[in-house]
Design a protein around this motif. Structure first.
Motif, PDB file in Angstrom:
ATOM      1  N   VAL A 416       0.838  -1.199   0.000  1.00  0.00           N
ATOM      2  CA  VAL A 416       0.000   0.000   0.000  1.00  0.00           C
ATOM      3  C   VAL A 416       0.874   1.251   0.000  1.00  0.00           C
ATOM      4  O   VAL A 416       1.750   1.408   0.852  1.00  0.00           O
ATOM      5  N   GLU A 417       0.601   2.125  -0.977  1.00  0.00           N
ATOM      6  CA  GLU A 417       1.231   3.445  -0.975  1.00  0.00           C
ATOM      7  C   GLU A 417       0.221   4.433  -0.409  1.00  0.00           C
ATOM      8  O   GLU A 417      -0.873   4.596  -0.957  1.00  0.00           O
ATOM      9  N   PHE A 418       0.585   5.056   0.698  1.00  0.00           N
ATOM     10  CA  PHE A 418      -0.330   5.965   1.389  1.00  0.00           C
ATOM     11  C   PHE A 418      -0.117   7.405   0.925  1.00  0.00           C
ATOM     12  O   PHE A 418       1.021   7.862   0.795  1.00  0.00           O
ATOM     13  N   GLY A 419      -1.232   8.122   0.703  1.00  0.00           N
ATOM     14  CA  GLY A 419      -1.159   9.568   0.520  1.00  0.00           C
ATOM     15  C   GLY A 419      -1.051  10.233   1.876  1.00  0.00           C
ATOM     16  O   GLY A 419      -0.306  11.181   2.081  1.00  0.00           O
ATOM     17  N   LEU A 425       0.196   1.869  12.144  1.00  0.00           N
ATOM     18  CA  LEU A 425       0.024   0.913  11.041  1.00  0.00           C
ATOM     19  C   LEU A 425      -0.484  -0.436  11.536  1.00  0.00           C
ATOM     20  O   LEU A 425      -1.309  -1.073  10.867  1.00  0.00           O
ATOM     21  N   GLU A 426      -0.048  -0.864  12.709  1.00  0.00           N
ATOM     22  CA  GLU A 426      -0.486  -2.156  13.241  1.00  0.00           C
ATOM     23  C   GLU A 426      -1.982  -2.127  13.550  1.00  0.00           C
ATOM     24  O   GLU A 426      -2.712  -3.077  13.238  1.00  0.00           O
ATOM     25  N   ARG A 458       2.549  -3.910   3.714  1.00  0.00           N
ATOM     26  CA  ARG A 458       3.849  -3.321   3.446  1.00  0.00           C
ATOM     27  C   ARG A 458       3.621  -1.876   2.976  1.00  0.00           C
ATOM     28  O   ARG A 458       2.971  -1.648   1.964  1.00  0.00           O
ATOM     29  N   SER A 459       4.131  -0.947   3.722  1.00  0.00           N
ATOM     30  CA  SER A 459       4.018   0.466   3.341  1.00  0.00           C
ATOM     31  C   SER A 459       5.063   0.768   2.270  1.00  0.00           C
ATOM     32  O   SER A 459       6.246   0.473   2.436  1.00  0.00           O
ATOM     33  N   MET A 460       4.593   1.342   1.165  1.00  0.00           N
ATOM     34  CA  MET A 460       5.456   1.547   0.006  1.00  0.00           C
ATOM     35  C   MET A 460       5.997   2.977  -0.046  1.00  0.00           C
ATOM     36  O   MET A 460       5.397   3.918   0.474  1.00  0.00           O
ATOM     37  N   ILE A 494       8.266  -5.876  -6.658  1.00  0.00           N
ATOM     38  CA  ILE A 494       8.132  -4.549  -6.039  1.00  0.00           C
ATOM     39  C   ILE A 494       8.699  -4.522  -4.613  1.00  0.00           C
ATOM     40  O   ILE A 494       8.503  -3.546  -3.894  1.00  0.00           O
ATOM     41  N   GLN A 495       9.426  -5.563  -4.247  1.00  0.00           N
ATOM     42  CA  GLN A 495       9.972  -5.630  -2.889  1.00  0.00           C
ATOM     43  C   GLN A 495      10.890  -4.444  -2.584  1.00  0.00           C
ATOM     44  O   GLN A 495      10.893  -3.922  -1.468  1.00  0.00           O
ATOM     45  N   HIS A 496      11.678  -4.003  -3.566  1.00  0.00           N
ATOM     46  CA  HIS A 496      12.649  -2.917  -3.297  1.00  0.00           C
ATOM     47  C   HIS A 496      11.984  -1.550  -3.254  1.00  0.00           C
ATOM     48  O   HIS A 496      12.650  -0.546  -2.998  1.00  0.00           O
ATOM     49  N   TYR A 497      10.651  -1.510  -3.485  1.00  0.00           N
ATOM     50  CA  TYR A 497       9.917  -0.251  -3.337  1.00  0.00           C
ATOM     51  C   TYR A 497       9.290  -0.114  -1.949  1.00  0.00           C
ATOM     52  O   TYR A 497       8.637   0.885  -1.655  1.00  0.00           O
ATOM     53  N   ILE A 498       9.473  -1.128  -1.086  1.00  0.00           N
ATOM     54  CA  ILE A 498       8.910  -1.079   0.253  1.00  0.00           C
ATOM     55  C   ILE A 498       9.689  -0.063   1.088  1.00  0.00           C
ATOM     56  O   ILE A 498      10.926   0.010   1.034  1.00  0.00           O
ATOM     57  N   SER A 499       8.962   0.715   1.900  1.00  0.00           N
ATOM     58  CA  SER A 499       9.608   1.693   2.778  1.00  0.00           C
ATOM     59  C   SER A 499      10.449   0.984   3.821  1.00  0.00           C
ATOM     60  O   SER A 499      10.096  -0.111   4.292  1.00  0.00           O
ATOM     61  N   ASP A 500      11.540   1.604   4.211  1.00  0.00           N
ATOM     62  CA  ASP A 500      12.384   1.009   5.245  1.00  0.00           C
ATOM     63  C   ASP A 500      11.725   1.063   6.613  1.00  0.00           C
ATOM     64  O   ASP A 500      10.917   1.940   6.886  1.00  0.00           O
TER      65      ASP A 500
END
Length: 500
Positions: A416-419, A425-426, A458-460, A494-500
């Protein structure tokens, strides 16, 4: 009020009366459409192969014409592409709409001199229905933008080939051409990001009043506009912007983010166009759903979704459908598509007149363990909780994880990419999972039975999905990100687009 705005009201009233004649007599209208289609195509190769001249009823039709997807119909379409006449429809098509299929690669969908006007009239009538109901005509005298594919076309065997939105651009009425943006030259730019920048440049100082396009790409356009205008809201850039026309994907996941970028709520019109035919449009701001276009050169059939892959699925005419049942849409058209499985699923929300909502794609589901979670359920779970929590969703996709780490149960993985991200998040994740359990009893049973663990989100990173689509060469135009997959074909990339 300008001249065009003044003239639009009586014209809208005339068109509305014509629509009323068939929309409240849709079943009878559909019988006439089927009869006319069969008569016109009986001497084609397909018509002869399927005994069109002997068909006297819908039951006869079902016995002679099986349901097919693009691949099954392809032997006939390949002959059309090769330049043969009278194959699926009399003569040759005017155009072949080039589109990307999920399983068929490039697809070529015929557009004929009979079907092409239906696309144009439907788009026009959607606007006129809005004018007739609301009386709002302010957008008519301002600038309008249609975010679309290139109008440039190639030719093969005497048939022009292009993207549907680019083909339609050639049919914009002359009285709207002066209002219309972007310019032809800008529309011809292939690279989407270069094109969006050029559109921003052309429109930034204009009096934009109507904006139309597929929601994710309109969202990208708005972001670029705002960035160029030092963070201004769209309402402050285009002070007379009053109508948003959208289609191609479900608007609901984008609505909160787009409204936030605009800075106010404005009227919108949902449309349901496809290369295969213009299916429906929102004819009322007061009623739910889109009006099924029963007099637009298409005879519709509907198959309960759970039967679509059966050997002999139930095929229903319009007089047999029920409310709130998921149906696969089958088309028979004046472009020569017969028993054609469009791949979309819909639900009827009204039977008088017949109005629908799009509930998903046949092939977009997750059923790694028999849960058969569909797009409508995923969107409900995510968006209902997002609305409660004041969270904005930019984009998302979901896939199963059937091979988790040691000691873990399998799960659904949500990217999920959040605006506007949730504060916790939990907490958000738990509520989304509970909403999905409530919506899908099979999923509930699998969670309760400890076959699956609750979903993981997974936050993107920002623009994760734009960057992913760019990497595929599918940024912009009519390309859309699948919301669900029953495999890891998207998830693993798209794993490498996940936020750290």
């Amino acid at each position: 009020m300008g001249l065009k705005a003044a003239m639009s009201k009586p014209f809208a009233a005339i068109v509305a009366r014509k629509i009323d004649k068939w929309k409240y007599n849709a079943v009878k209208t559909q019988k006439i459409v089927l009869k006319e289609l069969l008569q016109q195509a009986q001497d084609t190769a397909f018509g002869r192969d399927h005994n069109f001249s002997t068909i006297r009823s819908y039951n006869d039709f079902k016995k002679n014409v099986p349901i097919r997807d693009y691949e099954a119909l392809r032997p006939y379409i390949d002959r059309v592409v090769a330049g043969e006449s009278n194959i699926l429809w009399p003569g040759k098509p005017l155009y072949l709409a080039k589109t990307s299929g999920t399983t068929s690669g490039v697809k070529y969908i015929p557009l004929t001199k009979e079907s092409m006007p239906e696309h144009i009239n439907a788009a026009r009538d959607a606007l006129l229905s809005y004018i007739h109901e609301t009386g709002n005509t302010a957008f008519v005298n301002g600038k309008m933008i249609f975010l679309q594919g290139s109008p440039e076309m190639k030719e093969r065997n005497g048939i022009k080939i292009g993207r549907l939105s680019g083909i339609v651009a050639h049919y914009i009425p002359s009285y709207l051409q002066k209002n219309r943006l972007p310019s032809y030259e800008t529309n011809c730019i292939d690279d989407w990001e270069t094109k969006v920048e050029a559109i921003v440049e052309e429109t930034l100082q204009e009096d934009m009043r109507l904006i139309s396009g597929i929601p994710p790409w309109v969202q990208m356009y708005f972001e670029r506009l705002s960035a160029r205008a030092n963070g201004k809201k769209i309402k402050d850039i285009f002070r007379n912007f009053s109508l948003f026309v959208h289609g191609g994907v479900n608007f609901q996941p984008y609505s909160a983010r787009i409204e936030e970028m605009i800075g106010k709520k404005i009227d919108d019109i949902e449309t349901y166009p496809s290369s295969e035919g213009f299916i429906a449009y929102q004819d009322s701001q007061q009623e739910k759903g889109m009006l099924l276009l029963c007099k637009a050169g298409i005879f519709f059939e509907f198959v309960p979704v759970n039967e679509i892959f059966s050997k002999n699925p139930t095929r229903l005419g319009l007089n047999e459908v029920e409310l709130d049942v998921n149906y696969a849409v089958i088309l028979n058209t004046n472009a020569g598509l017969w028993g054609y499985n469009l791949g979309d699923t819909i639900k009827f929300v009204s039977l008088n007149p017949f109005r629908i909502i799009v509930s998903g794609r046949i092939k977009h589901y997750i059923s790694a363990f028999g849960e058969h979670v569909i797009g409508e359920e995923v969107e409900y779970a995510l968006l209902s909780v997002a609305n409660q929590e004041g969270v904005e969703i930019s984009e998302f996709t979901v896939a199963p994880q059937v091979n988790p780490g040691a000691g873990q149960l399998p799960y659904h993985e949500w990217f999920v990419e959040f605006g506007k991200a949730p504060l916790n998040l939990e907490h958000f994740r738990r509520k989304v999972d509970q909403a999905l359990q409530h919506k899908n009893t099979y999923y509930f049973d699998l969670i309760e039975g400890k076959v699956l663990q609750p979903l993981i989100i997974r936050s993107m990173k920002k623009d994760a999905f734009i960057n992913y689509m760019r990497s595929l060469g599918k940024l912009g135009g009519q390309n859309k990100l699948p919301r669900l997959a029953n495999d890891r074909s998207i998830a693993d990339h798209i794993q490498h687009y996940i936020s750290d």
